[in-house]
Design a protein around this motif. Structure first.
Motif, PDB file in Angstrom:
ATOM      1  N   ARG A   1       0.841  -1.201   0.000  1.00 28.18           N
ATOM      2  CA  ARG A   1       0.000   0.000   0.000  1.00 28.18           C
ATOM      3  C   ARG A   1       0.865   1.235   0.000  1.00 28.18           C
ATOM      4  O   ARG A   1       1.995   1.236   0.464  1.00 28.18           O
ATOM      5  CB  ARG A   1      -0.968   0.009   1.195  1.00 28.18           C
ATOM      6  N   ASP A   2       0.295   2.320  -0.535  1.00 27.27           N
ATOM      7  CA  ASP A   2       0.895   3.648  -0.535  1.00 27.27           C
ATOM      8  C   ASP A   2      -0.040   4.532   0.256  1.00 27.27           C
ATOM      9  O   ASP A   2      -1.100   4.924  -0.241  1.00 27.27           O
ATOM     10  CB  ASP A   2       1.082   4.141  -1.972  1.00 27.27           C
ATOM     11  N   ILE A   3       0.348   4.827   1.493  1.00 28.60           N
ATOM     12  CA  ILE A   3      -0.537   5.584   2.372  1.00 28.60           C
ATOM     13  C   ILE A   3      -0.817   6.975   1.825  1.00 28.60           C
ATOM     14  O   ILE A   3      -1.942   7.467   1.875  1.00 28.60           O
ATOM     15  CB  ILE A   3       0.069   5.671   3.782  1.00 28.60           C
ATOM     16  N   ALA A   4       0.199   7.620   1.267  1.00 27.42           N
ATOM     17  CA  ALA A   4       0.038   8.987   0.756  1.00 27.42           C
ATOM     18  C   ALA A   4      -0.971   9.030  -0.389  1.00 27.42           C
ATOM     19  O   ALA A   4      -1.682  10.026  -0.562  1.00 27.42           O
ATOM     20  CB  ALA A   4       1.375   9.532   0.300  1.00 27.42           C
ATOM     21  N   LYS A   5      -1.041   7.938  -1.154  1.00 29.81           N
ATOM     22  CA  LYS A   5      -1.962   7.897  -2.298  1.00 29.81           C
ATOM     23  C   LYS A   5      -3.256   7.172  -1.972  1.00 29.81           C
ATOM     24  O   LYS A   5      -4.126   7.029  -2.836  1.00 29.81           O
ATOM     25  CB  LYS A   5      -1.280   7.216  -3.488  1.00 29.81           C
ATOM     26  N   ASN A   6      -3.380   6.674  -0.751  1.00 36.49           N
ATOM     27  CA  ASN A   6      -4.565   5.882  -0.375  1.00 36.49           C
ATOM     28  C   ASN A   6      -4.827   4.777  -1.390  1.00 36.49           C
ATOM     29  O   ASN A   6      -5.974   4.571  -1.823  1.00 36.49           O
ATOM     30  CB  ASN A   6      -5.800   6.775  -0.249  1.00 36.49           C
ATOM     31  N   THR A   7      -3.787   4.091  -1.759  1.00 39.99           N
ATOM     32  CA  THR A   7      -3.866   3.074  -2.802  1.00 39.99           C
ATOM     33  C   THR A   7      -3.241   1.774  -2.323  1.00 39.99           C
ATOM     34  O   THR A   7      -2.198   1.792  -1.666  1.00 39.99           O
ATOM     35  CB  THR A   7      -3.170   3.556  -4.085  1.00 39.99           C
ATOM     36  N   VAL A   8      -3.885   0.683  -2.667  1.00 37.96           N
ATOM     37  CA  VAL A   8      -3.339  -0.642  -2.383  1.00 37.96           C
ATOM     38  C   VAL A   8      -3.096  -1.348  -3.708  1.00 37.96           C
ATOM     39  O   VAL A   8      -3.834  -1.138  -4.680  1.00 37.96           O
ATOM     40  CB  VAL A   8      -4.289  -1.454  -1.471  1.00 37.96           C
ATOM     41  N   TYR A   9      -2.041  -2.145  -3.748  1.00 39.59           N
ATOM     42  CA  TYR A   9      -1.632  -2.819  -4.973  1.00 39.59           C
ATOM     43  C   TYR A   9      -1.612  -4.330  -4.763  1.00 39.59           C
ATOM     44  O   TYR A   9      -1.425  -4.821  -3.654  1.00 39.59           O
ATOM     45  CB  TYR A   9      -0.241  -2.362  -5.395  1.00 39.59           C
ATOM     46  N   LEU A  10      -1.774  -5.046  -5.860  1.00 41.11           N
ATOM     47  CA  LEU A  10      -1.572  -6.487  -5.844  1.00 41.11           C
ATOM     48  C   LEU A  10      -0.687  -6.837  -7.039  1.00 41.11           C
ATOM     49  O   LEU A  10      -1.139  -6.783  -8.185  1.00 41.11           O
ATOM     50  CB  LEU A  10      -2.896  -7.246  -5.924  1.00 41.11           C
ATOM     51  N   GLN A  11       0.569  -7.125  -6.755  1.00 40.72           N
ATOM     52  CA  GLN A  11       1.494  -7.552  -7.799  1.00 40.72           C
ATOM     53  C   GLN A  11       1.350  -9.063  -7.961  1.00 40.72           C
ATOM     54  O   GLN A  11       1.536  -9.812  -6.991  1.00 40.72           O
ATOM     55  CB  GLN A  11       2.932  -7.202  -7.414  1.00 40.72           C
ATOM     56  N   MET A  12       1.028  -9.493  -9.169  1.00 40.08           N
ATOM     57  CA  MET A  12       0.774 -10.907  -9.433  1.00 40.08           C
ATOM     58  C   MET A  12       1.800 -11.418 -10.433  1.00 40.08           C
ATOM     59  O   MET A  12       1.846 -10.950 -11.574  1.00 40.08           O
ATOM     60  CB  MET A  12      -0.643 -11.099  -9.980  1.00 40.08           C
ATOM     61  N   ASN A  13       2.626 -12.336  -9.989  1.00 43.64           N
ATOM     62  CA  ASN A  13       3.664 -12.935 -10.834  1.00 43.64           C
ATOM     63  C   ASN A  13       3.384 -14.418 -11.033  1.00 43.64           C
ATOM     64  O   ASN A  13       2.608 -15.022 -10.301  1.00 43.64           O
ATOM     65  CB  ASN A  13       5.038 -12.739 -10.194  1.00 43.64           C
ATOM     66  N   SER A  14       4.037 -14.992 -12.015  1.00 43.59           N
ATOM     67  CA  SER A  14       3.900 -16.428 -12.309  1.00 43.59           C
ATOM     68  C   SER A  14       2.426 -16.827 -12.388  1.00 43.59           C
ATOM     69  O   SER A  14       2.001 -17.819 -11.782  1.00 43.59           O
ATOM     70  CB  SER A  14       4.614 -17.256 -11.235  1.00 43.59           C
ATOM     71  N   LEU A  15       1.670 -16.054 -13.120  1.00 45.11           N
ATOM     72  CA  LEU A  15       0.233 -16.284 -13.187  1.00 45.11           C
ATOM     73  C   LEU A  15      -0.098 -17.613 -13.847  1.00 45.11           C
ATOM     74  O   LEU A  15       0.597 -18.068 -14.774  1.00 45.11           O
ATOM     75  CB  LEU A  15      -0.443 -15.137 -13.935  1.00 45.11           C
ATOM     76  N   LYS A  16      -1.175 -18.222 -13.363  1.00 50.97           N
ATOM     77  CA  LYS A  16      -1.642 -19.508 -13.861  1.00 50.97           C
ATOM     78  C   LYS A  16      -3.073 -19.358 -14.381  1.00 50.97           C
ATOM     79  O   LYS A  16      -3.796 -18.455 -13.942  1.00 50.97           O
ATOM     80  CB  LYS A  16      -1.642 -20.530 -12.723  1.00 50.97           C
TER      81      LYS A  16
ATOM     82  N   GLY B   1     -14.949  -2.626  -4.133  1.00 51.71           N
ATOM     83  CA  GLY B   1     -14.858  -2.021  -5.442  1.00 51.71           C
ATOM     84  C   GLY B   1     -15.731  -2.772  -6.435  1.00 51.71           C
ATOM     85  O   GLY B   1     -16.389  -3.758  -6.087  1.00 51.71           O
ATOM     86  N   GLN B   2     -15.699  -2.312  -7.678  1.00 53.50           N
ATOM     87  CA  GLN B   2     -16.562  -2.896  -8.702  1.00 53.50           C
ATOM     88  C   GLN B   2     -15.962  -4.141  -9.347  1.00 53.50           C
ATOM     89  O   GLN B   2     -16.657  -4.876 -10.041  1.00 53.50           O
ATOM     90  CB  GLN B   2     -16.871  -1.854  -9.792  1.00 53.50           C
ATOM     91  N   GLY B   3     -14.679  -4.374  -9.115  1.00 50.91           N
ATOM     92  CA  GLY B   3     -14.010  -5.546  -9.658  1.00 50.91           C
ATOM     93  C   GLY B   3     -13.303  -5.264 -10.972  1.00 50.91           C
ATOM     94  O   GLY B   3     -13.689  -4.374 -11.735  1.00 50.91           O
ATOM     95  N   THR B   4     -12.251  -6.040 -11.218  1.00 51.53           N
ATOM     96  CA  THR B   4     -11.512  -5.936 -12.469  1.00 51.53           C
ATOM     97  C   THR B   4     -11.184  -7.357 -12.938  1.00 51.53           C
ATOM     98  O   THR B   4     -10.780  -8.208 -12.142  1.00 51.53           O
ATOM     99  CB  THR B   4     -10.234  -5.083 -12.308  1.00 51.53           C
ATOM    100  N   GLN B   5     -11.374  -7.602 -14.233  1.00 50.55           N
ATOM    101  CA  GLN B   5     -11.213  -8.944 -14.778  1.00 50.55           C
ATOM    102  C   GLN B   5      -9.740  -9.250 -15.035  1.00 50.55           C
ATOM    103  O   GLN B   5      -9.029  -8.456 -15.647  1.00 50.55           O
ATOM    104  CB  GLN B   5     -11.993  -9.083 -16.092  1.00 50.55           C
ATOM    105  N   VAL B   6      -9.317 -10.417 -14.577  1.00 52.10           N
ATOM    106  CA  VAL B   6      -7.989 -10.946 -14.880  1.00 52.10           C
ATOM    107  C   VAL B   6      -8.181 -12.278 -15.589  1.00 52.10           C
ATOM    108  O   VAL B   6      -8.842 -13.176 -15.066  1.00 52.10           O
ATOM    109  CB  VAL B   6      -7.148 -11.138 -13.600  1.00 52.10           C
ATOM    110  N   THR B   7      -7.623 -12.384 -16.779  1.00 49.01           N
ATOM    111  CA  THR B   7      -7.721 -13.617 -17.555  1.00 49.01           C
ATOM    112  C   THR B   7      -6.317 -14.099 -17.897  1.00 49.01           C
ATOM    113  O   THR B   7      -5.527 -13.352 -18.473  1.00 49.01           O
ATOM    114  CB  THR B   7      -8.523 -13.403 -18.848  1.00 49.01           C
ATOM    115  N   VAL B   8      -6.029 -15.353 -17.529  1.00 52.30           N
ATOM    116  CA  VAL B   8      -4.720 -15.941 -17.795  1.00 52.30           C
ATOM    117  C   VAL B   8      -4.902 -17.073 -18.791  1.00 52.30           C
ATOM    118  O   VAL B   8      -5.600 -18.050 -18.511  1.00 52.30           O
ATOM    119  CB  VAL B   8      -4.077 -16.464 -16.508  1.00 52.30           C
ATOM    120  N   SER B   9      -4.279 -16.930 -19.940  1.00 55.98           N
ATOM    121  CA  SER B   9      -4.405 -17.944 -20.984  1.00 55.98           C
ATOM    122  C   SER B   9      -3.275 -18.964 -20.871  1.00 55.98           C
ATOM    123  O   SER B   9      -2.167 -18.641 -20.456  1.00 55.98           O
ATOM    124  CB  SER B   9      -4.394 -17.296 -22.356  1.00 55.98           C
ATOM    125  N   SER B  10      -3.597 -20.189 -21.262  1.00 58.52           N
ATOM    126  CA  SER B  10      -2.591 -21.262 -21.167  1.00 58.52           C
ATOM    127  C   SER B  10      -1.773 -21.387 -22.437  1.00 58.52           C
ATOM    128  O   SER B  10      -2.064 -20.767 -23.437  1.00 58.52           O
ATOM    129  CB  SER B  10      -3.286 -22.591 -20.875  1.00 58.52           C
TER     130      SER B  10
END
Length: 124
Positions: A72-87, A115-124
């Protein structure tokens, strides 16, 4: 009230990376923790990760531990999710959530704002 807006979703190949962002506005000073959940079609909304707003302590679901990082970045009131090695099984709508009173919450019912949600699609 707290308003949450997610961004950063998209289509990525297996093994790739994405970073989700969640910008919070409103009465953010009342936030105890922020979390990320995900929901695949026909399935329940599942816990992914959470971060305690004060102190930055984190907790992850076993399925993403070692691959995803919440910050999270307190100054920006923002939280992040870094996603690696996606399946392909990470494919879902990802939701950001805020809890007024519960830190390290893993249950949907512990969160007060979504929140309203955001789509993540991982193709094989």
């Amino acid at each position: 009230q707290v308003q949450l807006v997610e961004s950063g979703g998209g289509l990525v190949q297996a093994g790739g990376s994405l970073r989700l962002s969640c910008a919070a506005s409103g009465r953010t000073f009342s936030t105890a923790a922020m979390g990320w959940f995900r929901q695949a079609p026909g399935k329940e909304r599942d816990f992914v990760a959470t971060i305690k707003w004060s102190g930055g302590y984190t907790y992850y679901a076993d399925s993403v531990k070692g691959r995803f990082t919440i910050s999270r970045d307190i100054a920006k009131n923002t939280v992040y999710l870094q996603m690696n090695s996606l399946k392909p099984e990470d494919t879902a709508v990802y939701y950001c959530a805020a809890s007024r009173s519960v830190a390290f919450a893993t249950k949907v019912s512990s969160y007060d704002y979504w929140g309203q949600g955001t789509q993540v699609t991982v193709s094989s």
